[in-house]
Write a protein that holds these residues in place. Sequence first.
Motif, PDB file in Angstrom:
ATOM      1  N   ASN A  20       0.821  -1.205   0.000  1.00 29.91           N
ATOM      2  CA  ASN A  20       0.000   0.000   0.000  1.00 29.91           C
ATOM      3  C   ASN A  20       0.858   1.259   0.000  1.00 29.91           C
ATOM      4  O   ASN A  20       0.552   2.236  -0.689  1.00 29.91           O
ATOM      5  CB  ASN A  20      -0.954   0.004   1.196  1.00 29.91           C
ATOM      6  N   VAL A  21       1.940   1.231   0.756  1.00 28.28           N
ATOM      7  CA  VAL A  21       2.862   2.375   0.785  1.00 28.28           C
ATOM      8  C   VAL A  21       3.415   2.650  -0.610  1.00 28.28           C
ATOM      9  O   VAL A  21       3.378   3.781  -1.117  1.00 28.28           O
ATOM     10  CB  VAL A  21       4.008   2.120   1.777  1.00 28.28           C
ATOM     11  N   VAL A  22       3.917   1.610  -1.250  1.00 27.88           N
ATOM     12  CA  VAL A  22       4.534   1.772  -2.570  1.00 27.88           C
ATOM     13  C   VAL A  22       3.514   2.251  -3.597  1.00 27.88           C
ATOM     14  O   VAL A  22       3.765   3.201  -4.359  1.00 27.88           O
ATOM     15  CB  VAL A  22       5.193   0.457  -3.027  1.00 27.88           C
ATOM     16  N   PRO A  30       4.253  10.088  -9.441  1.00 23.66           N
ATOM     17  CA  PRO A  30       4.786   9.289 -10.559  1.00 23.66           C
ATOM     18  C   PRO A  30       6.079   9.904 -11.099  1.00 23.66           C
ATOM     19  O   PRO A  30       6.210  11.120 -11.199  1.00 23.66           O
ATOM     20  CB  PRO A  30       3.664   9.348 -11.599  1.00 23.66           C
ATOM     21  N   GLY A  31       7.024   9.037 -11.414  1.00 30.35           N
ATOM     22  CA  GLY A  31       8.264   9.506 -12.002  1.00 30.35           C
ATOM     23  C   GLY A  31       9.361   9.871 -11.030  1.00 30.35           C
ATOM     24  O   GLY A  31      10.484  10.181 -11.445  1.00 30.35           O
ATOM     25  N   LYS A  32       9.075   9.845  -9.733  1.00 32.95           N
ATOM     26  CA  LYS A  32      10.124  10.170  -8.760  1.00 32.95           C
ATOM     27  C   LYS A  32      11.243   9.121  -8.829  1.00 32.95           C
ATOM     28  O   LYS A  32      10.960   7.917  -8.910  1.00 32.95           O
ATOM     29  CB  LYS A  32       9.549  10.217  -7.348  1.00 32.95           C
ATOM     30  N   PRO A  33      12.497   9.533  -8.791  1.00 32.72           N
ATOM     31  CA  PRO A  33      13.596   8.574  -8.965  1.00 32.72           C
ATOM     32  C   PRO A  33      13.657   7.501  -7.885  1.00 32.72           C
ATOM     33  O   PRO A  33      14.087   6.371  -8.146  1.00 32.72           O
ATOM     34  CB  PRO A  33      14.845   9.459  -8.947  1.00 32.72           C
ATOM     35  N   TRP A  34      13.231   7.824  -6.650  1.00 34.24           N
ATOM     36  CA  TRP A  34      13.321   6.832  -5.578  1.00 34.24           C
ATOM     37  C   TRP A  34      12.245   5.751  -5.670  1.00 34.24           C
ATOM     38  O   TRP A  34      12.289   4.753  -4.951  1.00 34.24           O
ATOM     39  CB  TRP A  34      13.265   7.505  -4.203  1.00 34.24           C
TER      40      TRP A  34
END
Length: 204
Positions: A20-22, A30-34
């Motif tokens: 759920n976190v992910v 969306p698109g964040k590198p981490w």
Amino acid sequence: YDQPYSPDLNSWAVLTAFQNVVHALEDAYPGKPWLDDISRLLLTAETSCYWYWTGQQIWDQQVTNAANAGYEMVKNEVDAVLAAGKDRTGPTIFAPWITPENPGGKRWGQGCLLDAPREGTVHTFVHDIAGLKRVALVLRAATGETRIGMTDNGPYPSQTDAAITAHYFTARLPVGAGDVRYYIEAEDGKGNVSRGALERVYLA
């Protein structure tokens, strides 16, 4: 799964929470590198080999290790999503299971089949970063559709020092309802709703 504690169920509860976190962060940012890093840790936690060696702490601990590492990386991002009101992801619902597996029929014994009680219970894990408003079991039988509020038994009692773990929910099934389809519906604290897969059971 008739014992007070199961290493496998513990891992599924931890994994349900981390999923759920992910997914909530994927939807919000969306698109964040981490995201690649936590997605890799999620896939690592999901690998099936961790369920083959139940009772060996080094393996029973692995799902929690991956989830803890991922959550530590992004817990501030989770707080930011909630503070900004950006959570639009519904609760994560673990595939339900019923005990006994075949209410009113037969169940597994030691090298034999035994008569199963007619009283059945549905079990599941549910988690949402915004908390849970309600979790219901929806039954569809010949007589119509019925909703049963599921009992929140609190977080599964982890023995692996999990940073996050899903809540454990149960509901009693009606005796003698016959051929029944059922699914679980959950709503989080922000009004996002999720529904699980449609399942089937015969209640003698």
